[in-house]
Design an enzyme around this catalytic site. Structure first.
Site, PDB file in Angstrom:
ATOM      1  N   TYR A 211      16.053   9.864  69.504  1.00  0.00           N
ATOM      2  CA  TYR A 211      16.978  10.023  68.372  1.00  0.00           C
ATOM      3  C   TYR A 211      18.438  10.108  68.743  1.00  0.00           C
ATOM      4  O   TYR A 211      19.307   9.991  67.885  1.00  0.00           O
ATOM      5  CB  TYR A 211      16.606  11.245  67.531  1.00  0.00           C
ATOM      6  CG  TYR A 211      17.148  12.553  68.046  1.00  0.00           C
ATOM      7  CD1 TYR A 211      16.382  13.379  68.844  1.00  0.00           C
ATOM      8  CD2 TYR A 211      18.440  12.973  67.721  1.00  0.00           C
ATOM      9  CE1 TYR A 211      16.875  14.574  69.311  1.00  0.00           C
ATOM     10  CE2 TYR A 211      18.941  14.177  68.196  1.00  0.00           C
ATOM     11  CZ  TYR A 211      18.153  14.957  68.990  1.00  0.00           C
ATOM     12  OH  TYR A 211      18.637  16.135  69.463  1.00  0.00           O
TER      13      TYR A 211
ATOM     14  N   SER B 213      18.677   7.869  61.597  1.00  0.00           N
ATOM     15  CA  SER B 213      18.060   7.692  62.911  1.00  0.00           C
ATOM     16  C   SER B 213      16.626   7.167  62.842  1.00  0.00           C
ATOM     17  O   SER B 213      16.104   6.674  63.828  1.00  0.00           O
ATOM     18  CB  SER B 213      18.100   9.001  63.702  1.00  0.00           C
ATOM     19  OG  SER B 213      17.442  10.006  62.972  1.00  0.00           O
TER      20      SER B 213
ATOM     21  N   GLY C 176      29.177  13.485  69.989  1.00  0.00           N
ATOM     22  CA  GLY C 176      29.938  14.728  69.932  1.00  0.00           C
ATOM     23  C   GLY C 176      31.058  14.630  68.922  1.00  0.00           C
ATOM     24  O   GLY C 176      31.864  13.698  69.001  1.00  0.00           O
TER      25      GLY C 176
ATOM     26  N   ASP D 265       9.948   9.990  60.288  1.00  0.00           N
ATOM     27  CA  ASP D 265      11.102  10.696  60.865  1.00  0.00           C
ATOM     28  C   ASP D 265      10.980  10.661  62.380  1.00  0.00           C
ATOM     29  O   ASP D 265       9.909  10.386  62.921  1.00  0.00           O
ATOM     30  CB  ASP D 265      11.152  12.137  60.348  1.00  0.00           C
ATOM     31  CG  ASP D 265      12.582  12.693  60.384  1.00  0.00           C
ATOM     32  OD1 ASP D 265      13.474  12.033  60.959  1.00  0.00           O
ATOM     33  OD2 ASP D 265      12.798  13.774  59.822  1.00  0.00           O
ATOM     34  N   ASP D 266      12.081  10.932  63.086  1.00  0.00           N
ATOM     35  CA  ASP D 266      12.020  10.811  64.547  1.00  0.00           C
ATOM     36  C   ASP D 266      11.412  12.034  65.216  1.00  0.00           C
ATOM     37  O   ASP D 266      10.780  11.927  66.254  1.00  0.00           O
ATOM     38  CB  ASP D 266      13.401  10.477  65.136  1.00  0.00           C
ATOM     39  CG  ASP D 266      14.487  11.404  64.617  1.00  0.00           C
ATOM     40  OD1 ASP D 266      14.261  12.633  64.572  1.00  0.00           O
ATOM     41  OD2 ASP D 266      15.549  10.894  64.250  1.00  0.00           O
TER      42      ASP D 266
ATOM     43  N   ASN E 289      29.220  15.241  81.012  1.00  0.00           N
ATOM     44  CA  ASN E 289      28.155  15.230  80.016  1.00  0.00           C
ATOM     45  C   ASN E 289      26.897  15.760  80.678  1.00  0.00           C
ATOM     46  O   ASN E 289      26.489  15.248  81.714  1.00  0.00           O
ATOM     47  CB  ASN E 289      27.922  13.787  79.529  1.00  0.00           C
ATOM     48  CG  ASN E 289      26.729  13.674  78.606  1.00  0.00           C
ATOM     49  OD1 ASN E 289      26.357  14.629  77.944  1.00  0.00           O
ATOM     50  ND2 ASN E 289      26.131  12.488  78.568  1.00  0.00           N
ATOM     51  N   GLY E 290      26.301  16.778  80.062  1.00  0.00           N
ATOM     52  CA  GLY E 290      25.076  17.337  80.630  1.00  0.00           C
ATOM     53  C   GLY E 290      25.069  18.843  80.582  1.00  0.00           C
ATOM     54  O   GLY E 290      25.926  19.461  79.929  1.00  0.00           O
TER      55      GLY E 290
ATOM     56  N   CYS F  22      27.385  15.107  75.090  1.00  0.00           N
ATOM     57  CA  CYS F  22      28.749  14.639  75.003  1.00  0.00           C
ATOM     58  C   CYS F  22      28.772  13.149  75.305  1.00  0.00           C
ATOM     59  O   CYS F  22      27.751  12.548  75.634  1.00  0.00           O
ATOM     60  CB  CYS F  22      29.635  15.379  76.009  1.00  0.00           C
ATOM     61  SG  CYS F  22      29.717  17.154  75.718  1.00  0.00           S
TER      62      CYS F  22
END
Lengths: 488, 488, 488, 488
Positions: free
Chosen positions: D270, D311, D54, D373-374, D129-130, D28
């Site tokens: 990313y 990304s 998010g 790519d990541d 957030n978490g 988030c």
């Protein structure tokens, strides 16, 4: 037809009561398919790939065994077609679709294409990309003769001309109408038995034909729409051609022999998608080449090269490779674009609050930056970006434009004036450099642009004022722009 | 104009691809105002009072010093004009508005009126209530001559006729067009300088003119709209009249002298609001009188009288008073009507699940009930209500209809067939009584109806087949209905 | 529980930041069904029949083999459940539903019931009709003990009490909680295995149980909801009862023996639907009887009797029959009600622009009118209607109220104060008559009301101030109202 | 607190009836501002810059002189705040906002943050957030103790712990609660007098503090949100810190001394925006460096380098520069992303119909391509892109991943498992290469990643299984992932 638009209300339908915009027909995307059980769905995907050509509205018209049916709406393709049933209701094995250019101000559903006409002797559909140069005269003439228009779009004009033609055959009526309209146009017409695709005698807009593995024929403004639906390019629609697509396949005809390909160079410069190929030239490759040539022409002493996302990234990487300087991501575009944002207040704007673009301090701080962009129109955007980079600590900002200076308007379907003044029409390069706050400003030469694109069948009038056709209703506007450039 | 509608696709625009309905122009409401600073807002309230005349959509067109502007949408007036700004944006001192009749199936915004035309020589607005009997022929003729229609509404026809007229004066063009269309019509036309109100030569639809205390002139389909805005009735628009309303006041003119008032009797019977006065007769009073006369004609032995809400409550109270029986609330209509409901499953329907109407067990149980209704169309609704009452314990249900049996269709603007069969065209009264499960069935006599209304300038063709005009495009449908009635 | 609501923010959750309304739990409708494959759909129809009890929002919670699932929203039942899938997603053979009372101002989805709780040891649903008199004390107490409320509704309190109860059995916890809350309440609780229905010890709100032909059990605030789904009334929930409904049928229990039926008389007077039967008395019949008794008590010399639609039509017809005067439709209510209207400007209001009610000039002009209404709260509505009738030409307007004067507030779940002053608490009848501009004003006597209803197990405190219970948190408000009445 | 989650329904609130998703608290974005007259508007712009963290929903809670007020909704920030009034209603000089991670399936408005609590003793706001590792145990424990949760989000737990704490001071209660929850968390708490910002003892999520030119303090999950509002970074919130922001400025405190910074390495790889700086390291620069190191480690013989947009573009340009190969735009991402698309049918999918990504034939045809790519999660996306490139004519496709192979899940707030299997947990690199159809597959080494980022205060457990904390409720899931990796 004689045209005598005296006694016409000033700016009349171009400033429609319901819609304050002018030049309504510009910059759109077309897609059509014949002979696929999932015609509407393919058109949905095709239009999504052409979404960059118009975000105001979208529509799909299907032909279900001679019965035409349509769904259209305001907004992006994914907004207009929200529910599975929006597509599944559009049964039929052929379809044409349209995305319409987004401009500021209120939009009117009546202008969203394809148009659908339901006559006593059959149904017809019509979609258009381009701008007619004699639209106002024709509309005025037709109204004097009793015609009633239901939109403030140029597109309807063609249908009035077709319906009023006295030619005994339908195809004859269409050809007659196509010879009456002037300017830039790519049309798709859906009849109960076929799709017709027609391109103006100068081929100002791209229009190509492809084939799917099951034999279905597709037609699209750009080849990127073929890739997305798994179709293969087979041919371009050439200037002056009218192509009939039906169960017998593709039948190519001409509505005029007097043709001269001068495709709009802005398609290559910034309008088309980089993965499209136009008249044999991949757009990304042309742009990267323009960056390389620009690097050779410019010789700027700097530390890094950055592109203004997204349209200038190809040119920037070309510039970086040619110059040997590192290509960096110095500007980030917020990918959650919305067509309408709540705006910062004036006070917040002065504090530097911005929605769309951010400079990457960790990249540009203390660096001499070459900022590659595709073009400068009014200069206000360039000025904002230069300031963004300097605020983020850039030591120097050198603006390198991967096209020549824009000095004259486009009358064939791209809204390059931004409905305002072209800064290069009234200012010298040094003046512009100072106005945008750059340490230097370099444009690609016109020769460099032609070399980058790889052919010269181009309209370059935006740079040198040499329009390939008469301008009809726009003659006066043209003379004004000429005067401006001479005053510079 | 000659009309030769051969080679026309069957049912053509009346079964438009986008819209499966036929007879699209029927039953609507008109409101206009000239000379009031709050013209759009007054029109909003006036249309709300006329909402019973049409629920599919609504629109208001204002004239702001010669500049026309419009807002329209699908749904009720209060849904189309949701936000204060929907109205406040419609500045101007004159306005015309329209509510459109709701039928089943999908609706098309393009049919919502007033229409707004934006010609090079000025703007025009148009709103219409009624049904043209030669619409198909005219539309066909016009299309053959190059006309393009943008809706599947009859209304547009008048504008094409006006624009194609060669008469040198605008009013002359309008009169010419009004003499070309046939059938039932009340028109409001907004020009940049005036409002025009016109009524067909038979005056099939009501249209009245009123005045506000500040001198503003209003025009409305029913006088109930005057009451709601505080205006006073001053005169009716008479058959064949075209009335010009502008800053000089009201100017009455005739577009034809060949007139014969035969107003649609269904306006009195069920369509108009009880608080309206039509040609001098209050609708509630006429209905109550029809109940009284019905009671005298019927002589039914029963315990209580109930009306089917809401349109039959006046007649039921008249019946009760005349008969001396108690007037009871035996049926309750759920006042939270919505235009779309989730339907009960077939199984639930059999268990008696119903949304709109409930019988009051405490009132009807064990009673011999006289159920007064205004009319029977297909008989299915009557059958449902009779069963509802019997399920709630009614000992007997006597159905008394406050109008004669409906045997012939209306071609002048009321959709009385419900797009289906009129049960009285093919069944005797005894057969209908049995089909709806009633213990007796009585209709008001035709003479009784005329007595109740109080004048005979009426169209009674729905009962006796004697239409006051030729039927043009409906001739064939008329002959079919004649055959049906003869077979009975 | 001790309650000591000092140091509580003034007006606290009753003036929630998100919601300016107070007394949020008042006037709602409950419906439940056990044992029907179409439980949610039946609840939809049941709630629609109870829509008059609350228009702010609605919700349905189903139990699908022990798994609870819910859909709720703001607006009418038909707005909250718009699409077939809104219902078809709610699979399960039992359901409870709720409609919530509409008040002015913004609404909060979090207050829409049924509430749905998803605990680690199982799911629970809860719906409530009524008003708790000790809600503020309990909520405060609970919060001090760590409880967190997620709505500003009283309803949640019961669940906190249940979850905090130390009784070992679930039913014991529920009974304990029901004995802690005071005031007026009807609860439906959905567990994974049953529906519980409980009623406060005074039975202030109606709650009845019915049966469908397939054996399914239904429970509803009013019997009109049984009629609409084809169910038959079998018993009322009695004061102090908690009834468990599950696959074994109906199990009646008591949470308290200290009961005393005093149902709110306003349910009969204006709140319930006329087709409902409450404690054996049909509401329409009670109202018609109240009109008859009022006629006997009033003896007004007049020409016609009219009722204020819709709630006073029963009383008006009773008055007309008893008095021998004609019952007329002198007021028309626009049936296209919307919860939000664009309002007339002050100027238009003065010109007489009105949305909801019209007087019928053709009926009232020159007449001495008896206008029957169910009650007078603040007097402003009565004043408007009297003026409407006089503007339409009524010679005299005699206001006859089919209930006694409202002098004291309701604390058990009906919002009779309209969140403002009761005019009869501070003015004499003569003063009120003058304020509303009537020629006379008559109230029904309290004895007359009891006679009309037919039993005296009623709360009549609104008229005489004799509340059947202590008032807890409302004690202060009660004392204020007492003082007002004494000052009169 | 003891935790004993036996007798808990399996998957309980993580598979909520209304919401089928698990792990609801992950990924988030937070933003807060103290001391600016336009607090809500600034938060709007800040959240827009954090939109990549998010997309399911967003909300803003303002503090207007001690009165809290909130607006929240489902969708992007620009969808939730559509109208100017959505923001202008949120007056107040401080605000906190939240964007919530979008997962498949239906969303529930009740989970959208900030949460707003309205207690009798004051209002509180909370955003998070978490991911907590002991959430299930705590929630279960709290419910057994009578707590009622109103969402299926972990976030509420903290508020229950605060409200139930017996510590006499509010800050003491908060600290006690912060020491009870475990896992990854960044919290913003709005009180009536301050904003509190707290970070878990490992600092798994980024959280920084900035300052505006007018002295206002801002706090954000990423520094890119400072740039967009014109603020300057001043300090990071460090592990175990609780920072109080009020009119006195910033007051830093610790809720625990036992801290150990191990920030989630996936933020660099990313998740974060390239223009953000995390613990002193610019994200784009770290990614470009990872591409350079990868080029040195990989030594692939090829013609061009392309990145998977968006990304992986930084890493790809780093790879290109280090290897000396041209950096090309071989893949185009359609910029008109919508969260919901109508899907191609299975048949169309086989024909190659795709919405989001196109390969540029003109660039890759005949070329040996290095596709950077990541990361690879399940391998399905990589497989699709490799096939896209080969279909467009790429001669060889070499996949180069700019991070080590993902073998273990994240329990601290990033949903890297995609709720499915990590392909590298059960397959060797050669097996994966074959499964995705690549000509070669190379991962960056773990040492290379640390070198690229430039510090080792990182959680690298996703690659080596060495988690920096106990895993509490996730212990079992961890043991399963260990077993999988050993079986490989």
């Amino acid at each position: 037809m004689k045209t005598n638009p005296t006694h016409v209300r000033k700016n009349w339908w171009q400033t429609h009561p319901d819609d304050e915009r002018s030049h309504l027909n510009e910059e759109c995307g077309l897609f059509g398919v014949w002979g696929h059980p999932d015609a509407a769905r393919l058109t949905y995907f095709g239009l999504h790939a052409l979404q960059h050509r118009g975000q105001e509205g979208a529509g799909i018209l299907v032909n279900d065994n001679g019965k035409l049916n349509r769904h259209r709406g305001l907004g992006l393709v994914t907004e207009v077609f929200k529910d599975e049933k929006d597509l599944s209701a559009l049964t039929g094995s052929s379809a044409i679709g349209h995305v319409r250019y987004a401009t500021a101000g209120s939009a009117d559903i009546n202008n969203i294409q394809p148009f659908h006409f339901d006559f006593h002797d059959g149904g017809l559909g019509l979609a258009h990309n381009g701008n007619l140069t004699n639209a106002q005269s024709l509309r005025c003439e037709l109204e004097r003769d009793g015609a009633i228009f239901s939109s403030n779009s140029d597109t309807e004009i063609l249908m009035h001309l077709i319906r009023r033609s006295h030619h005994p055959e339908f195809m004859g009526k269409v050809k007659e109408a196509l010879n009456t309209v002037h300017g830039g146009f790519a049309y798709l017409i859906m009849t109960e038995h076929s799709i017709l695709a027609a391109l103006d005698p100068n081929g100002f807009r791209p229009l190509s034909i492809g084939k799917m593995s099951n034999g279905a024929i597709v037609v699209a403004s750009e080849t990127c729409a073929f890739d997305v639906v798994g179709a293969t390019w087979i041919q371009d629609v050439e200037p002056g051609e009218i192509i009939e697509i039906d169960d017998n396949g593709i039948h190519v005809d001409q509505f005029t022999d007097s043709t001269n390909l001068t495709i709009c160079s802005m398609e290559y410069i910034y309008f088309a998608r980089p993965d499209s190929t136009i008249h044999g030239v991949n757009v990304h490759t042309a742009r990267k080449r323009s960056g390389r040539i620009l690097a050779r022409e410019a010789h700027i002493d700097a530390d890094i090269v950055i592109g203004v996302p997204n349209s200038s990234l190809s040119a920037a990487s070309g510039y970086a490779e040619e110059s040997g300087l590192p290509y960096e991501m110095g500007l980030i575009k917020n990918q959650y674009v919305a067509r309408t944002f709540i705006q910062p207040t004036q006070e917040l704007r002065e504090q530097g609050v911005r929605m769309k673009l951010s400079a990457v301090r960790g990249v540009v701080e203390g660096k001499r930056v070459i900022m590659v962009d595709d073009s400068i129109v009014r200069g206000t955007t360039s000025k904002r970006i230069v300031r963004l980079l300097k605020d983020a600590g850039a030591a120097e900002v050198h603006v390198a434009i991967a096209s020549p200076a824009l000095k004259y308007p486009c009358f064939y379907g791209i809204d390059i004036q931004d409905r305002d003044e072209l800064i290069a029409a009234t200012h010298t390069t040094d003046e512009i450099r100072d106005l945008i706050g750059a340490d230097s400003l370099t444009y690609l030469s016109q020769d460099g642009l032609v070399e980058a694109i790889g052919h010269d069948k181009l309209t370059l009038a935006y740079f040198d004022g040499k329009y390939p056709t008469p301008l009809y209703d726009y003659e006066e506007e043209y003379l004004e722009s000429l005067a401006k450039n001479e005053a510079r």
